[in-house]
Each structure stands twice: as structure tokens, then as C-alpha cells.
Design a protein around this motif. Structure first.
Motif, short mmCIF file in Angstrom:
data_model
loop_
_atom_site.label_atom_id
_atom_site.label_comp_id
_atom_site.label_asym_id
_atom_site.label_seq_id
_atom_site.Cartn_x
_atom_site.Cartn_y
_atom_site.Cartn_z
N LEU A 141 15.88 -9.66 19.26
CA LEU A 141 15.69 -8.38 18.59
C LEU A 141 17.05 -7.78 18.27
N THR A 142 17.29 -7.50 16.99
CA THR A 142 18.53 -6.86 16.57
C THR A 142 18.21 -5.77 15.55
N ALA A 143 19.23 -4.99 15.22
CA ALA A 143 19.15 -3.87 14.27
C ALA A 143 18.37 -2.69 14.84
N ALA A 144 17.30 -2.95 15.58
CA ALA A 144 16.51 -1.87 16.18
C ALA A 144 17.13 -1.36 17.47
N THR A 145 18.02 -2.15 18.05
CA THR A 145 18.63 -1.79 19.32
C THR A 145 20.16 -1.75 19.17
N THR A 146 20.81 -1.09 20.09
CA THR A 146 22.25 -0.91 19.98
C THR A 146 23.02 -2.21 20.20
N HIS A 147 22.41 -3.16 20.88
CA HIS A 147 22.98 -4.50 21.00
C HIS A 147 21.82 -5.49 21.02
N PRO A 148 22.09 -6.78 20.77
CA PRO A 148 21.00 -7.75 20.71
C PRO A 148 20.24 -7.85 22.03
N ILE A 149 18.94 -8.01 21.90
CA ILE A 149 18.07 -8.20 23.05
C ILE A 149 17.41 -9.57 22.92
N ARG A 150 17.46 -10.36 23.98
CA ARG A 150 16.80 -11.67 23.98
C ARG A 150 15.71 -11.67 25.05
N LEU A 151 14.50 -12.00 24.64
CA LEU A 151 13.36 -12.10 25.54
C LEU A 151 12.93 -13.57 25.59
N THR A 152 12.88 -14.16 26.78
CA THR A 152 12.56 -15.58 26.89
C THR A 152 11.31 -15.77 27.74
N PHE A 153 10.49 -16.73 27.32
CA PHE A 153 9.26 -17.08 28.03
C PHE A 153 9.18 -18.60 28.12
N ASP A 154 8.99 -19.11 29.34
CA ASP A 154 8.93 -20.56 29.53
C ASP A 154 7.70 -21.18 28.89
N THR A 155 6.62 -20.43 28.86
CA THR A 155 5.40 -20.86 28.18
C THR A 155 4.93 -19.72 27.28
N MET A 156 4.09 -20.05 26.31
CA MET A 156 3.67 -19.04 25.35
C MET A 156 2.98 -17.87 26.07
N PRO A 157 3.54 -16.68 25.96
CA PRO A 157 2.98 -15.52 26.66
C PRO A 157 1.74 -14.98 25.96
N SER A 158 1.02 -14.16 26.69
CA SER A 158 -0.10 -13.45 26.09
C SER A 158 0.41 -12.28 25.25
N ALA A 159 -0.48 -11.72 24.46
CA ALA A 159 -0.11 -10.55 23.65
C ALA A 159 0.34 -9.41 24.55
N ASP A 160 -0.34 -9.22 25.66
CA ASP A 160 0.02 -8.13 26.58
C ASP A 160 1.39 -8.37 27.20
N ALA A 161 1.69 -9.63 27.52
CA ALA A 161 2.99 -9.93 28.14
C ALA A 161 4.13 -9.65 27.18
N VAL A 162 3.94 -9.98 25.92
CA VAL A 162 4.97 -9.70 24.92
C VAL A 162 5.14 -8.19 24.73
N ALA A 163 4.03 -7.49 24.64
CA ALA A 163 4.10 -6.03 24.47
C ALA A 163 4.79 -5.39 25.67
N ASP A 164 4.48 -5.88 26.87
CA ASP A 164 5.12 -5.33 28.08
C ASP A 164 6.62 -5.59 28.07
N ALA A 165 7.03 -6.75 27.59
CA ALA A 165 8.47 -7.08 27.54
C ALA A 165 9.20 -6.15 26.58
N VAL A 166 8.58 -5.85 25.45
CA VAL A 166 9.20 -4.91 24.50
C VAL A 166 9.24 -3.52 25.10
N ASP A 167 8.15 -3.12 25.76
CA ASP A 167 8.10 -1.78 26.37
C ASP A 167 9.13 -1.62 27.47
N ALA A 168 9.54 -2.73 28.09
CA ALA A 168 10.49 -2.67 29.20
C ALA A 168 11.93 -2.45 28.73
N ILE A 169 12.17 -2.56 27.43
CA ILE A 169 13.51 -2.29 26.91
C ILE A 169 13.83 -0.81 27.11
#
Length: 275
Positions: free
Chosen positions: A210-238
């Protein structure tokens, strides 16, 4: 524009230019930003163009990009067919949204070192897991991960006089599947958000940058394909303090777009679709 405070220009610096730097100096690459605004603290410019750091080299290990490589030259690069993520190079150049004159003057390294949240060369190199080679004023070298280089709006890990020499993009990242989303308020506007998702061939992992939306780049990594809720939670945790606020978008708007695009990219890479 003229920079009236500059009294000297070093046209032919040594091959290892760091030792000639002193307070009040600036490294001159393409100069597209440097000459666009007043620079009251500058006294000398050190021109890096004669050093020939504009190479683009495809190797078995990936892609090596000289810091002085222009946006135009990167865009014109012909890449190996097996580099599934290679289209992201051109996509990132197109996000520059500049005239042909700027494309042929602005450098990859200059865009990175400007450290603007919307810098598309930052997006590209972080998404493709690049590393940067930095040279100090003493001539020593160090390597940093692209994701760690930008620390905030117009802020980096560069020490006084330190410069970016080259960028290495590994072959493994260039072979990944990818998807991207980008939003601007106007057709030719600066990015409000630029998000890239990558996935290793033959796996169900997921990396979101994630770039441009944040003051510095954010990288979110998942070892296996996450659920929709897991992705949303990761974004919310920023952290709330990391969402960028400028005329191109409020923090709330950018966070909303990040949640929306993260789910679109997750879905796309889950179903095997290409973008």
C-alpha cells in the motif's frame, strides 16, 4: 527556475563521489524537482550524470537499475517473457503522469529519494521486493530493503550526503503473479492510493503493498490466502497516524479505498485472474 544561492556546480565528480560532498551540497540527477522550487539552503550542485549510472541490466538474478536511469528508459525496457510481474514496471511509469520531457529527464532514483507518498517508483520497487545500494560520504556501501527506505512524507533513511547508487529487483519477485489498483481524483491527477498485490507462482500466498494512501509504504504478507475479514482486519490495524492527508484524499477516504481494493485484489488473485 534559477537557484540563485548556488555558487558552484561540480560537473565531473570522481567515480566515488561521496567524499566531495559537504553541507550545502545537493546531488543533481534529473533535476525535475530540484529546479522546480526555491532551494535556499543550497550552495553547490554535484552533477551525477557524467558517472553513467543509467544502466538497465537483465541478469539471471533479476533486474539491476542504475539510480540515474530515466523513467522513459525503464518504460522502454524489453523484459523476459517469464517475468509475469514485468507489466508493473510500465504501469508504475504511467502513474508518473508527466510530459515526455519529464519522462526523459526524471530518474528512477530521484523519484525514490524524493520520498513522496505517491512516488510510483517507490510503489514499484517495494511491491517487487527490491533492495537499494546506498553510498556514503566516506565511500562505504550499505544495502537496504525498499520497504524500509521511506520513513515518512519526504523522509528517508538517507544520512547526510548519502546517495542511492542502484536498485536490484530479484528474479523471484518478477516471476510473481500480480494485480494492482490505483485511484486519482482526476484522470491526470496524483495517486490517492496505489495498491499492488503479488503471489508466488504455484502457491496461495499473498502480499499487499500500500502506497500513496500512507505516509510510507505498508507491506502486508500472508503465508496462505487470507479471508476477506483477515484482509480487512490487517488494513484496519494500520495506525491512524500513518494515513496521509492532503488535497488528494482524507485519511478516512484513503482507508476506505484500501479496504475496498485489498478485497478486490484478494479476490482476483484467489481466482487466478490476471490484471
Amino acid at each position: 527556475m534559477d537557484i540563485s544561492t548556488v555558487t558552484d556546480v561540480i560537473r565531473n565528480p570522481p567515480a566515488v563521489p561521496g567524499p566531495v560532498w559537504r553541507p550545502g551540497d545537493a546531488w543533481l540527477a534529473g533535476g525535475t524537482w530540484l529546479f522546480s522550487d526555491a532551494q535556499p539552503d543550497l550552495r553547490r550542485l554535484i552533477d551525477l550524470a557524467p558517472l553513467g549510472w543509467n544502466s538497465l541490466e537483465v541478469t539471471a538474478d533479476g533486474l539491476d537499475v542504475g539510480a540515474m536511469c530515466t523513467i522513459g528508459d525503464l518504460y522502454a525496457l524489453i523484459t523476459p517473457a517469464e517475468w509475469a510481474a514485468a507489466p508493473l514496471l510500465r504501469t508504475s511509469c504511467e502513474a508518473f503522469l508527466a510530459s515526455f520531457k519529464v519522462w526523459n529527464s526524471a530518474t528512477v532514483g530521484g523519484n525514490i529519494c524524493m520520498a513522496l507518498p505517491a512516488g510510483p517508483m517507490i510503489t514499484m520497487t517495494v511491491a517487487l521486493e527490491a533492495t537499494y545500494e546506498l553510498w556514503s560520504t566516506t565511500g562505504s556501501e550499505r544495502t537496504v530493503d525498499a520497504v524500509d527506505f521511506v520513513t515518512g512524507n519526504h523522509s528517508t533513511v538517507l544520512r547526510p550526503g548519502e546517495l542511492l547508487r542502484s536498485i536490484h529487483i530479484p528474479d523471484s519477485a518478477l516471476r510473481k503473479r500480480h494485480a494492482h489498483r490505483r485511484f486519482t481524483l482526476t484522470k491526470m491527477g496524483r495517486s490517492t492510493i496505489f495498491m499492488v498485490g503479488t503471489q508466488s507462482q504455484g502457491t496461495d500466498d499473498l502480499t499487499l503493498v500500500l502506497t500513496a494512501a500512507t505516509t510510507h509504504p505498508i507491506r502486508l504478507t500472508f503465508d496462505t490466502m487470507p479471508s476477506a475479514d483477515a484482509v480487512a482486519d490487517a488494513v484496519d490495524a494500520i495506525g491512524d497516524d500513518l494515513w496521509f492527508d492532503d488535497p488528494n484524499g482524507s485519511p478516512g477516504h484513503r482507508k476506505h479505498l484500501a479496504r475496498h481494493y485489498a478485497e478486490e485484489i484478494r479476490t482476483e488473485l484467489s481466482t487466478g485472474a490476471h490484471r
